[in-house]
Design a protein around this motif. Structure first.
Motif, PDB file in Angstrom:
ATOM      1  N   SER A 267      -2.753  -8.408  -9.887  1.00  0.00           N
ATOM      2  CA  SER A 267      -3.626  -7.253 -10.075  1.00  0.00           C
ATOM      3  C   SER A 267      -4.070  -6.704  -8.727  1.00  0.00           C
ATOM      4  N   THR A 268      -4.195  -5.377  -8.633  1.00  0.00           N
ATOM      5  CA  THR A 268      -4.719  -4.771  -7.412  1.00  0.00           C
ATOM      6  C   THR A 268      -6.235  -4.614  -7.478  1.00  0.00           C
ATOM      7  N   ASP A 269      -6.805  -4.719  -8.660  1.00  0.00           N
ATOM      8  CA  ASP A 269      -8.247  -4.615  -8.866  1.00  0.00           C
ATOM      9  C   ASP A 269      -8.804  -6.039  -8.914  1.00  0.00           C
ATOM     10  N   HIS A 270      -9.492  -6.453  -7.845  1.00  0.00           N
ATOM     11  CA  HIS A 270      -9.879  -7.853  -7.686  1.00  0.00           C
ATOM     12  C   HIS A 270     -11.314  -8.142  -8.114  1.00  0.00           C
ATOM     13  N   SER A 271     -11.519  -9.375  -8.527  1.00  0.00           N
ATOM     14  CA  SER A 271     -12.875  -9.874  -8.702  1.00  0.00           C
ATOM     15  C   SER A 271     -13.444 -10.098  -7.293  1.00  0.00           C
ATOM     16  N   PRO A 272     -14.770 -10.160  -7.155  1.00  0.00           N
ATOM     17  CA  PRO A 272     -15.334 -10.430  -5.827  1.00  0.00           C
ATOM     18  C   PRO A 272     -14.783 -11.716  -5.198  1.00  0.00           C
ATOM     19  N   MET A 273     -14.558 -12.750  -6.012  1.00  0.00           N
ATOM     20  CA  MET A 273     -14.040 -14.006  -5.465  1.00  0.00           C
ATOM     21  C   MET A 273     -12.597 -13.851  -4.981  1.00  0.00           C
TER      22      MET A 273
ATOM     23  N   HIS B 204       0.834   3.071   4.474  1.00  0.00           N
ATOM     24  CA  HIS B 204      -0.147   3.970   3.882  1.00  0.00           C
ATOM     25  C   HIS B 204       0.461   5.350   3.625  1.00  0.00           C
ATOM     26  N   ARG B 205       1.166   5.887   4.595  1.00  0.00           N
ATOM     27  CA  ARG B 205       1.701   7.239   4.451  1.00  0.00           C
ATOM     28  C   ARG B 205       2.883   7.323   3.492  1.00  0.00           C
ATOM     29  N   PHE B 206       3.869   6.449   3.684  1.00  0.00           N
ATOM     30  CA  PHE B 206       5.122   6.622   2.960  1.00  0.00           C
ATOM     31  C   PHE B 206       5.222   5.804   1.670  1.00  0.00           C
ATOM     32  N   VAL B 207       4.497   4.696   1.592  1.00  0.00           N
ATOM     33  CA  VAL B 207       4.552   3.871   0.381  1.00  0.00           C
ATOM     34  C   VAL B 207       3.367   4.193  -0.517  1.00  0.00           C
ATOM     35  N   GLN B 208       2.145   4.044  -0.003  1.00  0.00           N
ATOM     36  CA  GLN B 208       0.961   4.229  -0.842  1.00  0.00           C
ATOM     37  C   GLN B 208       0.711   5.690  -1.217  1.00  0.00           C
ATOM     38  N   HIS B 209       1.249   6.612  -0.446  1.00  0.00           N
ATOM     39  CA  HIS B 209       1.084   8.032  -0.769  1.00  0.00           C
ATOM     40  C   HIS B 209       2.397   8.694  -1.149  1.00  0.00           C
ATOM     41  N   GLY B 210       3.449   7.917  -1.389  1.00  0.00           N
ATOM     42  CA  GLY B 210       4.697   8.578  -1.687  1.00  0.00           C
ATOM     43  C   GLY B 210       5.657   7.862  -2.608  1.00  0.00           C
ATOM     44  N   LEU B 211       5.417   6.608  -2.919  1.00  0.00           N
ATOM     45  CA  LEU B 211       6.400   5.838  -3.661  1.00  0.00           C
ATOM     46  C   LEU B 211       5.757   5.200  -4.893  1.00  0.00           C
ATOM     47  N   LEU B 212       6.263   5.553  -6.062  1.00  0.00           N
ATOM     48  CA  LEU B 212       5.769   4.940  -7.302  1.00  0.00           C
ATOM     49  C   LEU B 212       6.281   3.509  -7.414  1.00  0.00           C
ATOM     50  N   PRO B 213       5.552   2.597  -7.946  1.00  0.00           N
ATOM     51  CA  PRO B 213       4.231   2.697  -8.564  1.00  0.00           C
ATOM     52  C   PRO B 213       3.088   2.552  -7.560  1.00  0.00           C
ATOM     53  N   PHE B 214       3.422   2.333  -6.272  1.00  0.00           N
ATOM     54  CA  PHE B 214       2.391   2.070  -5.261  1.00  0.00           C
ATOM     55  C   PHE B 214       1.431   3.238  -5.114  1.00  0.00           C
ATOM     56  N   SER B 215       1.960   4.452  -5.168  1.00  0.00           N
ATOM     57  CA  SER B 215       1.090   5.622  -5.028  1.00  0.00           C
ATOM     58  C   SER B 215       0.118   5.721  -6.209  1.00  0.00           C
ATOM     59  N   ARG B 216       0.532   5.345  -7.389  1.00  0.00           N
ATOM     60  CA  ARG B 216      -0.362   5.362  -8.552  1.00  0.00           C
ATOM     61  C   ARG B 216      -1.479   4.331  -8.366  1.00  0.00           C
TER      62      ARG B 216
ATOM     63  N   HIS C  55      -2.558   3.224  -5.482  1.00  0.00           N
ATOM     64  CA  HIS C  55      -3.402   3.675  -4.378  1.00  0.00           C
ATOM     65  C   HIS C  55      -4.305   4.836  -4.808  1.00  0.00           C
ATOM     66  N   ASP C  56      -3.821   5.662  -5.710  1.00  0.00           N
ATOM     67  CA  ASP C  56      -4.658   6.742  -6.243  1.00  0.00           C
ATOM     68  C   ASP C  56      -5.933   6.175  -6.863  1.00  0.00           C
ATOM     69  N   GLU C  57      -5.817   5.005  -7.461  1.00  0.00           N
ATOM     70  CA  GLU C  57      -6.997   4.369  -8.057  1.00  0.00           C
ATOM     71  C   GLU C  57      -8.020   4.037  -6.965  1.00  0.00           C
ATOM     72  N   HIS C  58      -7.551   3.628  -5.802  1.00  0.00           N
ATOM     73  CA  HIS C  58      -8.458   3.372  -4.672  1.00  0.00           C
ATOM     74  C   HIS C  58      -9.149   4.674  -4.259  1.00  0.00           C
TER      75      HIS C  58
ATOM     76  N   ILE D 107     -10.287  -3.038  -4.510  1.00  0.00           N
ATOM     77  CA  ILE D 107      -8.867  -2.818  -4.767  1.00  0.00           C
ATOM     78  C   ILE D 107      -8.095  -3.109  -3.491  1.00  0.00           C
ATOM     79  N   SER D 108      -7.101  -3.969  -3.611  1.00  0.00           N
ATOM     80  CA  SER D 108      -6.229  -4.257  -2.467  1.00  0.00           C
ATOM     81  C   SER D 108      -4.943  -4.900  -2.975  1.00  0.00           C
ATOM     82  N   THR D 109      -4.005  -5.039  -2.076  1.00  0.00           N
ATOM     83  CA  THR D 109      -2.737  -5.678  -2.411  1.00  0.00           C
ATOM     84  C   THR D 109      -2.997  -7.131  -2.791  1.00  0.00           C
TER      85      THR D 109
END
Length: 186
Positions: free
Chosen positions: A5-11, A62-74, A76-79, A87-89
Motif C-alpha cells: 500500500s502507498t497509504d501508510h499507517s503512522p507506524m 518524480h517527473r517522468f514516473v510519478q507524473h507520467g506513467l500509470l499506475p504511478f501517476s494515479r 501520486h495524484d493521491e498525494h 503516502i509514500s512508496t
C-alpha cells in the motif's frame, strides 16, 4: 495487500525511516569493518557519487514516473489531493529497487565494497529526500532552507504542477528548464 500500500499507517510510515537509517548504518559498518583502509578514499568517492546520483533519480522518478506513467501517476495524484496523508512508496518496493537496480549490478561490475559504498550514498540521498519531503508537509519551519523548499514544493502542488519536481534541489529543474527553453527558441 497492505505491504504494498502507498497509504501508510503512522507506524509503517515511521518504520520506513527506521529501515533506511538502519540500512545506512549497516552499509557503513560493513565498509568500516571489511573494506581495506587504503580503499577508503575511493569508497568515499563512490558514496559521494551515490548521493549526487540520487538527486538525478529523485528528479527523474518524480517527473517522468510519478507524473507520467500509470499506475504511478494515479498513486501520486493521491498525494497531491491529500498532501498531509502518510503516502509514500512501500518500503518493500523501494528496497527491492535499490537492491536490484543499484547494489546487485554494481556488485557484479565492481565488487562488494564499491557496491556497498554507492548504495550507501544512494540510501543517504533517499533518506535525506524522505526527511525533507516529510518536513515540508508536516513540520513548522524555522530553517530558511526548509522554508524555501516548502514554498517551492507548495508551488509544485498548487500553482505550477508541471515544474518543481526536485524536492531537495532545484538544480535539475533549472538545468532542464534552461535547456528546453534554449532548444524551443532556436
Amino acid at each position: 495487500m497492505k505491504l504494498l500500500s502507498t497509504d501508510h499507517s503512522p507506524m509503517a510510515y515511521a518504520l520506513d525511516f527506521v529501515f533506511y537509517g538502519a540500512a545506512c548504518l549497516a552499509l557503513l559498518g560493513y565498509l568500516v569493518v571489511l573494506a581495506p583502509l587504503h580503499h577508503w578514499g575511493r569508497l568515499a568517492g563512490w558514496a559521494l557519487l551515490g548521493m549526487l546520483a540520487w538527486t538525478t533519480v529523485e528528479y527523474a522518478l518524480h517527473r517522468f514516473v510519478q507524473h507520467g506513467l500509470l499506475p504511478f501517476s494515479r498513486w501520486h495524484d493521491e498525494h497531491h489531493r491529500r498532501p498531509e496523508a502518510l503516502i509514500s512508496t512501500p518500503t518493500l518496493v523501494s528496497a527491492a529497487l535499490f537492491l536490484g537496480l543499484v547494489y546487485l549490478p554494481t556488485r557484479w561490475a565492481l565488487g562488494p565494497s564499491p557496491a556497498a559504498a554507492l548504495t550507501l550514498g544512494m540510501l543517504v540521498g533517499y533518506l535525506f529526500y524522505s526527511t525533507v519531503h516529510h518536513a515540508i508537509h508536516h513540520w513548522r519551519m524555522d530553517n530558511a532552507w526548509l522554508r524555501q523548499r516548502k514554498r517551492w514544493h507548495a508551488q509544485h502542488h498548487h500553482v505550477y504542477p508541471v515544474s518543481g519536481y526536485g524536492v531537495t534541489t532545484r538544480f535539475w529543474d533549472g538545468l532542464l528548464h534552461r535547456a528546453t527553453t534554449r532548444w524551443l527558441t532556436r
